[in-house]
Design an enzyme around this catalytic site. Structure first.
Site, PDB file in Angstrom:
ATOM      1  N   ASP A 184      13.430 -50.778  18.896  1.00  0.00           N
ATOM      2  CA  ASP A 184      12.543 -51.680  19.640  1.00  0.00           C
ATOM      3  C   ASP A 184      13.292 -52.932  20.081  1.00  0.00           C
ATOM      4  OD1 ASP A 184      10.649 -49.876  18.828  1.00  0.00           O
ATOM      5  OD2 ASP A 184       9.415 -51.287  17.711  1.00  0.00           O
ATOM      6  N   ASP A 200       8.787 -61.460  16.611  1.00  0.00           N
ATOM      7  CA  ASP A 200       9.102 -60.416  15.604  1.00  0.00           C
ATOM      8  C   ASP A 200      10.040 -61.019  14.555  1.00  0.00           C
ATOM      9  OD1 ASP A 200       9.446 -57.686  17.987  1.00  0.00           O
ATOM     10  OD2 ASP A 200       7.889 -57.981  16.467  1.00  0.00           O
ATOM     11  N   GLU A 242      10.309 -53.720   9.250  1.00  0.00           N
ATOM     12  CA  GLU A 242      10.670 -53.082  10.525  1.00  0.00           C
ATOM     13  C   GLU A 242      11.883 -53.762  11.138  1.00  0.00           C
ATOM     14  OE1 GLU A 242       7.852 -53.444  13.727  1.00  0.00           O
ATOM     15  OE2 GLU A 242       9.239 -52.560  15.141  1.00  0.00           O
ATOM     16  N   GLU A 243      12.013 -55.061  10.909  1.00  0.00           N
ATOM     17  CA  GLU A 243      13.048 -55.852  11.605  1.00  0.00           C
ATOM     18  C   GLU A 243      14.344 -55.957  10.816  1.00  0.00           C
ATOM     19  OE1 GLU A 243      12.296 -56.136  14.529  1.00  0.00           O
ATOM     20  OE2 GLU A 243      10.124 -55.828  14.355  1.00  0.00           O
ATOM     21  N   ASP A 247       5.438 -54.696   8.305  1.00  0.00           N
ATOM     22  CA  ASP A 247       5.643 -54.782   9.749  1.00  0.00           C
ATOM     23  C   ASP A 247       5.244 -56.214  10.085  1.00  0.00           C
ATOM     24  OD1 ASP A 247       4.232 -53.038  12.660  1.00  0.00           O
ATOM     25  OD2 ASP A 247       5.610 -54.742  12.460  1.00  0.00           O
ATOM     26  N   LEU A 281       5.338 -58.171  12.595  1.00  0.00           N
ATOM     27  CA  LEU A 281       4.539 -58.402  13.778  1.00  0.00           C
ATOM     28  C   LEU A 281       4.291 -57.065  14.468  1.00  0.00           C
ATOM     29  CD1 LEU A 281       3.654 -61.258  14.917  1.00  0.00           C
ATOM     30  CD2 LEU A 281       4.738 -60.374  16.944  1.00  0.00           C
ATOM     31  N   ASP A 282       3.044 -56.627  14.461  1.00  0.00           N
ATOM     32  CA  ASP A 282       2.693 -55.328  15.059  1.00  0.00           C
ATOM     33  C   ASP A 282       2.052 -55.560  16.427  1.00  0.00           C
ATOM     34  OD1 ASP A 282       2.019 -52.374  14.905  1.00  0.00           O
ATOM     35  OD2 ASP A 282       0.037 -53.283  15.190  1.00  0.00           O
ATOM     36  N   GLU A 312       3.993 -49.046   8.558  1.00  0.00           N
ATOM     37  CA  GLU A 312       2.810 -49.081   9.442  1.00  0.00           C
ATOM     38  C   GLU A 312       1.729 -48.140   8.917  1.00  0.00           C
ATOM     39  OE1 GLU A 312       5.059 -48.265  13.141  1.00  0.00           O
ATOM     40  OE2 GLU A 312       4.199 -50.117  13.944  1.00  0.00           O
TER      41      GLU A 312
END
Ligand code: AHG
Ligand code: MN
Ligand code: MN
Ligand code: MN
Length: 330
Positions: free
Chosen positions: A69, A75, A98-99, A117, A119-120, A276
């Protein structure tokens, strides 16, 4: 009189956690501390989300995360806020995000592992549409005080001891479960507190809303195409926000199904199992709903890798079952 703040009836998040401490299988103050750390970070992110556009946190940073992404400034900022709050709190031994390419050790004496996560729905930041944060809390398996092992990180969702999400929407809400039902709290920014606004949330067993990105419909499997046709024949309403947390929350309140199926672009589905799907699957089941990959219960899946993707069918029990029937009939 009208200037009085209409403080919502209901206890604060802190008091609710304390009053329901016995529900949490482990030591008393630890869950409170973890949820307080997460709530604190969400208040900081909420303030930044509400100012996006006025301060330079819009747009991409020009890097990609391991999932491929394009990382948005928010994020990365949200990831920093949650990592910092969890580090200061001391209860978390490791963080999966996620990051972050790999998990980070936070405190070997911590008893919990957090998957997040931060920032979704990042594609919605710059267009002022609701976004969220998703988190899962696990108990570490390896002895406290020793370095984190892979077995601590790659646990099936059924091992979660708590999970929740924050929805930065028209109001900011924190919804979580510790395995004893689901409760929703609404943030009152002028007081800086979350207040219980949605006690004992239950997902309607049926619904008339389906959430799927039909832009990928040409590459859907035959059963998936059949299910979408079924929704149309039933005259269901299509709603797709592009922020999983927002679509999930609406379906939790009104009934509905969210599907991110296998597509040509993402043959294993796009959404990530560990940070997620597992949290939302736990919440869905706790509220009387269901979550599968089309064939199996999400919470039964044991992850092989950190950023593993899965197809995701989540929502009202009867709707997830109907979609599954068509899948298994194929
Ligand atoms: P994230 O912003 O954390 O990477 O998640 C985005 C996810 C989810 O929030 C959303 O429902 C889905 O991606 C949207 O994907 P498409 O744009 O492919 O429909
Ligand atoms: Mn992303
Ligand atoms: Mn996401
Ligand atoms: Mn994200």
């Amino acid at each position: 009189e009208s200037s009085r703040i209409a403080v919502p009836i209901g206890t604060t998040l802190d008091r609710f956690i304390k009053n329901n401490q016995d529900q949490f299988a482990y030591a008393s103050g630890e869950l409170s501390q973890l949820l307080r750390d997460i709530a604190l970070a969400s208040k900081v992110v909420n303030r930044e989300v509400n100012k996006a556009g006025l301060i330079d946190i819009m747009g991409a940073v020009g890097s990609q995360n391991l999932a491929g992404d394009d990382q948005q400034k928010l994020d990365v900022l949200a990831n920093i806020r949650f990592t910092r709050a969890l580090t200061k709190g001391g209860e978390a031994s490791a963080l999966v995000s996620e990051e972050l390419d790999t998990f980070v050790d936070l405190n070997n004496d911590g008893k919990y592992v957090i998957a997040i996560d931060p920032l979704d729905g990042s594609s919605n930041i710059d267009v002022n549409v609701s976004i969220g944060t998703i988190f899962s809390i696990y108990r570490r398996k390896s002895p406290v005080g020793t370095p984190i092992q892979e077995e601590d990180i790659l646990q099936p969702g059924s091992e979660q001891v708590a999970a929740g999400y924050v929805l930065y929407g028209s109001s900011t809400m924190l919804v979580y479960t510790t395995g004893h039902g689901v409760n929703g709290f609404t943030y009152e920014p002028t007081l800086g507190e979350y207040f219980l606004s949605h006690p004992d949330m239950r997902m309607p067993v049926d619904g008339k809303i389906y959430s799927v990105n039909e832009g990928s419909a040409n590459s859907f499997s035959a059963p998936m195409k059949a299910y979408i046709q079924y929704c149309k024949d039933q005259r269901y309403t299509a709603r797709y926000i592009g922020s999983l947390v927002a679509d999930f929350h609406r379906n939790l309140l009104k009934g509905g199904i969210y599907i991110y199926p296998a597509t040509a672009k993402d043959p294993k589905g796009k959404l990530r199992l560990i940070y997620e799907c597992n949290a939302l699957a736990f919440i869905a089941e706790q509220a009387g709903g269901a979550a599968t990959n089309g064939h199996e219960r999400i919470l039964d899946l044991t992850p092989a890798t950190l950023h593993q993707r899965t197809a995701f069918y989540v929502g009202s029990l009867n709707m997830v079952e109907k979609a599954g029937e068509l899948e298994s009939a194929s």
